[in-house]
Design a protein around this motif. Sequence first.
Motif, PDB file in Angstrom:
ATOM      1  N   TYR A   1      -6.425  10.475  17.874  1.00 26.30           N
ATOM      2  CA  TYR A   1      -5.715   9.690  16.879  1.00 26.30           C
ATOM      3  C   TYR A   1      -6.520   9.690  15.585  1.00 26.30           C
ATOM      4  CZ  TYR A   1      -3.241   8.128  21.001  1.00 26.30           C
ATOM      5  OH  TYR A   1      -2.525   8.106  22.161  1.00 26.30           O
ATOM      6  N   ASP A   2      -5.781   9.582  14.496  1.00 25.31           N
ATOM      7  CA  ASP A   2      -6.390   9.606  13.170  1.00 25.31           C
ATOM      8  C   ASP A   2      -6.198   8.249  12.507  1.00 25.31           C
ATOM      9  OD1 ASP A   2      -5.508  10.722   9.992  1.00 25.31           O
ATOM     10  OD2 ASP A   2      -7.501  11.024  10.833  1.00 25.31           O
ATOM     11  N   ALA A   3      -7.228   7.747  11.847  1.00 21.80           N
ATOM     12  CA  ALA A   3      -7.097   6.481  11.120  1.00 21.80           C
ATOM     13  C   ALA A   3      -8.148   6.435  10.029  1.00 21.80           C
ATOM     14  CB  ALA A   3      -7.256   5.293  12.069  1.00 21.80           C
ATOM     15  N   ASN A   4      -7.909   5.576   9.042  1.00 25.31           N
ATOM     16  CA  ASN A   4      -8.824   5.435   7.915  1.00 25.31           C
ATOM     17  C   ASN A   4      -9.797   4.300   8.187  1.00 25.31           C
ATOM     18  OD1 ASN A   4      -5.858   6.138   6.365  1.00 25.31           O
ATOM     19  ND2 ASN A   4      -7.613   7.480   6.059  1.00 25.31           N
TER      20      ASN A   4
ATOM     21  N   ARG B   1      -8.387   7.655  27.971  1.00 27.24           N
ATOM     22  CA  ARG B   1      -7.338   7.350  28.943  1.00 27.24           C
ATOM     23  C   ARG B   1      -6.216   8.366  28.868  1.00 27.24           C
ATOM     24  NH1 ARG B   1      -5.724   1.587  26.966  1.00 27.24           N
ATOM     25  NH2 ARG B   1      -5.946   2.770  25.040  1.00 27.24           N
TER      26      ARG B   1
ATOM     27  N   LEU C   1       0.831  -1.190   0.000  1.00 25.40           N
ATOM     28  CA  LEU C   1       0.000   0.000   0.000  1.00 25.40           C
ATOM     29  C   LEU C   1       0.871   1.247   0.000  1.00 25.40           C
ATOM     30  CD1 LEU C   1      -2.639  -1.070   2.678  1.00 25.40           C
ATOM     31  CD2 LEU C   1      -2.908  -1.082   0.199  1.00 25.40           C
TER      32      LEU C   1
ATOM     33  N   TRP D   1       0.447   5.429   0.476  1.00 25.35           N
ATOM     34  CA  TRP D   1      -0.360   6.613   0.789  1.00 25.35           C
ATOM     35  C   TRP D   1      -0.047   7.689  -0.237  1.00 25.35           C
ATOM     36  CZ3 TRP D   1       0.311  11.738   1.845  1.00 25.35           C
ATOM     37  CH2 TRP D   1      -0.753  12.400   2.495  1.00 25.35           C
TER      38      TRP D   1
ATOM     39  N   LEU E   1      -9.198  -1.454   8.749  1.00 28.15           N
ATOM     40  CA  LEU E   1      -8.547  -0.931   9.950  1.00 28.15           C
ATOM     41  C   LEU E   1      -8.725  -1.899  11.104  1.00 28.15           C
ATOM     42  CD1 LEU E   1      -7.220   1.410  11.581  1.00 28.15           C
ATOM     43  CD2 LEU E   1      -9.545   2.300  11.932  1.00 28.15           C
TER      44      LEU E   1
ATOM     45  N   SER F   1      -2.688   1.020  19.980  1.00 31.16           N
ATOM     46  CA  SER F   1      -3.165  -0.082  20.813  1.00 31.16           C
ATOM     47  C   SER F   1      -4.674  -0.156  20.966  1.00 31.16           C
ATOM     48  CB  SER F   1      -2.541   0.010  22.214  1.00 31.16           C
ATOM     49  OG  SER F   1      -2.903   1.216  22.851  1.00 31.16           O
ATOM     50  N   SER F   2      -5.428   0.727  20.331  1.00 28.42           N
ATOM     51  CA  SER F   2      -6.883   0.719  20.464  1.00 28.42           C
ATOM     52  C   SER F   2      -7.517  -0.111  19.362  1.00 28.42           C
ATOM     53  CB  SER F   2      -7.425   2.144  20.420  1.00 28.42           C
ATOM     54  OG  SER F   2      -6.979   2.885  21.535  1.00 28.42           O
TER      55      SER F   2
ATOM     56  N   TYR G   1       2.357  14.426   7.876  1.00 32.65           N
ATOM     57  CA  TYR G   1       2.227  14.210   6.431  1.00 32.65           C
ATOM     58  C   TYR G   1       3.598  14.390   5.762  1.00 32.65           C
ATOM     59  CZ  TYR G   1      -2.802  14.687   7.182  1.00 32.65           C
ATOM     60  OH  TYR G   1      -4.084  14.508   7.618  1.00 32.65           O
ATOM     61  N   PRO G   2       3.877  13.600   4.733  1.00 32.15           N
ATOM     62  CA  PRO G   2       2.997  12.557   4.178  1.00 32.15           C
ATOM     63  C   PRO G   2       2.946  11.340   5.088  1.00 32.15           C
ATOM     64  CG  PRO G   2       5.124  12.483   3.103  1.00 32.15           C
ATOM     65  CD  PRO G   2       5.163  13.677   4.019  1.00 32.15           C
ATOM     66  N   ARG G   3       1.753  10.750   5.182  1.00 32.02           N
ATOM     67  CA  ARG G   3       1.636   9.485   5.885  1.00 32.02           C
ATOM     68  C   ARG G   3       2.493   8.440   5.156  1.00 32.02           C
ATOM     69  NH1 ARG G   3      -0.807  12.393   9.434  1.00 32.02           N
ATOM     70  NH2 ARG G   3      -3.062  12.181   9.774  1.00 32.02           N
TER      71      ARG G   3
ATOM     72  N   HIS H   1       2.236   7.639  19.781  1.00 32.61           N
ATOM     73  CA  HIS H   1       1.320   6.507  19.605  1.00 32.61           C
ATOM     74  C   HIS H   1       0.572   6.597  18.279  1.00 32.61           C
ATOM     75  CE1 HIS H   1       1.890   6.503  23.999  1.00 32.61           C
ATOM     76  NE2 HIS H   1       1.605   5.215  23.939  1.00 32.61           N
ATOM     77  N   ASP H   2       1.072   7.412  17.354  1.00 31.45           N
ATOM     78  CA  ASP H   2       0.345   7.701  16.117  1.00 31.45           C
ATOM     79  C   ASP H   2       0.572   6.641  15.042  1.00 31.45           C
ATOM     80  OD1 ASP H   2       1.020  11.178  16.694  1.00 31.45           O
ATOM     81  OD2 ASP H   2      -0.772  10.029  17.198  1.00 31.45           O
TER      82      ASP H   2
ATOM     83  N   TYR I   1       0.564  15.689  -0.087  1.00 25.53           N
ATOM     84  CA  TYR I   1       0.864  14.669  -1.082  1.00 25.53           C
ATOM     85  C   TYR I   1       2.124  13.895  -0.715  1.00 25.53           C
ATOM     86  CZ  TYR I   1      -2.359  17.374  -3.969  1.00 25.53           C
ATOM     87  OH  TYR I   1      -3.464  18.032  -4.445  1.00 25.53           O
TER      88      TYR I   1
ATOM     89  N   TYR J   1      -5.940   1.465  15.974  1.00 26.39           N
ATOM     90  CA  TYR J   1      -5.545   2.865  15.845  1.00 26.39           C
ATOM     91  C   TYR J   1      -4.915   3.312  17.150  1.00 26.39           C
ATOM     92  CZ  TYR J   1      -9.800   3.776  18.494  1.00 26.39           C
ATOM     93  OH  TYR J   1     -10.767   3.771  19.477  1.00 26.39           O
ATOM     94  N   GLY J   2      -4.169   4.409  17.085  1.00 23.94           N
ATOM     95  CA  GLY J   2      -3.508   4.891  18.294  1.00 23.94           C
ATOM     96  C   GLY J   2      -2.579   3.864  18.910  1.00 23.94           C
TER      97      GLY J   2
ATOM     98  N   TYR K   1      -0.318  -4.198   7.326  1.00 25.41           N
ATOM     99  CA  TYR K   1       0.464  -2.980   7.128  1.00 25.41           C
ATOM    100  C   TYR K   1       0.331  -2.058   8.340  1.00 25.41           C
ATOM    101  CZ  TYR K   1       0.483  -4.199   2.141  1.00 25.41           C
ATOM    102  OH  TYR K   1       0.656  -4.842   0.943  1.00 25.41           O
TER     103      TYR K   1
ATOM    104  N   GLN L   1     -10.186  -1.273  16.808  1.00 26.79           N
ATOM    105  CA  GLN L   1     -11.287  -0.693  16.048  1.00 26.79           C
ATOM    106  C   GLN L   1     -12.558  -1.489  16.337  1.00 26.79           C
ATOM    107  OE1 GLN L   1     -12.236   1.794  14.551  1.00 26.79           O
ATOM    108  NE2 GLN L   1     -13.430   1.415  12.714  1.00 26.79           N
TER     109      GLN L   1
ATOM    110  N   TYR M   1      -3.451  -2.196   9.555  1.00 24.50           N
ATOM    111  CA  TYR M   1      -4.466  -2.516   8.567  1.00 24.50           C
ATOM    112  C   TYR M   1      -4.236  -3.923   8.030  1.00 24.50           C
ATOM    113  CZ  TYR M   1      -5.436   2.458   8.681  1.00 24.50           C
ATOM    114  OH  TYR M   1      -5.761   3.728   9.096  1.00 24.50           O
TER     115      TYR M   1
ATOM    116  N   ASP N   1       0.462   7.978  11.426  1.00 23.63           N
ATOM    117  CA  ASP N   1      -0.362   9.177  11.254  1.00 23.63           C
ATOM    118  C   ASP N   1       0.155  10.318  12.123  1.00 23.63           C
ATOM    119  OD1 ASP N   1      -2.321   8.971  13.840  1.00 23.63           O
ATOM    120  OD2 ASP N   1      -2.041   6.986  12.981  1.00 23.63           O
TER     121      ASP N   1
ATOM    122  N   PHE O   1       3.247   4.056   4.904  1.00 21.40           N
ATOM    123  CA  PHE O   1       2.980   2.674   5.276  1.00 21.40           C
ATOM    124  C   PHE O   1       4.295   1.921   5.439  1.00 21.40           C
ATOM    125  CE2 PHE O   1      -1.537   1.892   4.809  1.00 21.40           C
ATOM    126  CZ  PHE O   1      -1.986   2.837   3.904  1.00 21.40           C
TER     127      PHE O   1
END
Lengths: 127, 107
Positions: free
Chosen positions: A111-114, A106, A45, A47, B46, B52-53, B94-96, B31-32, A60, B49-50, B87, B55, B36, B91, B98
Motif C-alpha cells: 500500500y502507498d501513503a504519504n 497478512r 485537500l 492532490w 497520516l 485498515s492499518s 493516478y491521479p490520486r 483496500h487502496d 498530474y 493506510y491500506g 480526508y 500508521q 488523513y 491510492d 481526496f
Amino acid sequence: EVQLLESGGGLIQPGGSLTLSCAASGFTFSNFDMTWVRQAPGKGLEWLSVITASGAATYYADSVKGRFTISRDNLGNTVYLHLSSLRAEDTATYYCAKDNDYYDHRSGSYYDANDVWGQGTMVIVSS
Amino acid sequence: AIQMTQSPSSLSASVGDKVTITCRASQDISHDLGWYQKKPGKAPNLLIYGASSLQSGVPSRFSGSGSGTDFTLTINNLQPEDFATYYCLQDYNYPRTFGQGTKVETK
C-alpha cells in the motif's frame, strides 16, 4: 529527523509563473516517490502531482495538467513544482509529501501513503 | 479520475463520543485507501493506510475498515485534540483523489 521544507511561495500576478521547492532530509530521498498537494483557503485537500523515485514518470491532476510541472534533483534531495499560467483559483497552500510503500504481511499486498509532509508554502495569485 | 465521496461533510461531537466517517469510491479500489487528519495551519497527518492499518504513532482509538467502494474511519473515545477535518485519499491509481473532507466540531 525526517523533514520536508517547502519554499518559493509568494504573491504572483495572474498568468505568471513560479517554482516551488521542497528540500528533503533525514531519509534516502532517491528511494521514494514524491507528491504535491494543495489546499485553497476554506477548501479541501487537492492532490496535484507525483514523481517517481528515479524521476522517470510523472502524473498530474486534470486541473493542473499542462500548467504545472513536477521535477526532482536526487543529488540535491529536492523536488520542485513549476507553476505556470497561474489563475486566481491556484491561490492555496502547497504541500510536498513523501510517498511510502507499506507491506501488509497478512495480505501480502503493498500500500502507498504519504507519511511525511512539509509545513506548506503559500501561493497567492492576484493582481 | 476516481471520485471519492465523504459523508457527512461535518458533524458535531463531544469528548468521549464515538465518531464514524464514511468514504465511497466511484469504482472498486480494493483496500487502496488512506485517511488523513488536517488541522488549520498544520500539515496533513497520516492516520490509516491500506484501509485498515494504523500508521505508527497514531493512537489506537483511530481505526479504519472497508474494501471495494465503501470505507469507514472510526474514532473511539473522541479526545480534544481530535477536533479537525478528516480526508480519505485513494491510492488505487493516478491521479490520486481526496474526498471532500469531514469536519469534526465540538458539540
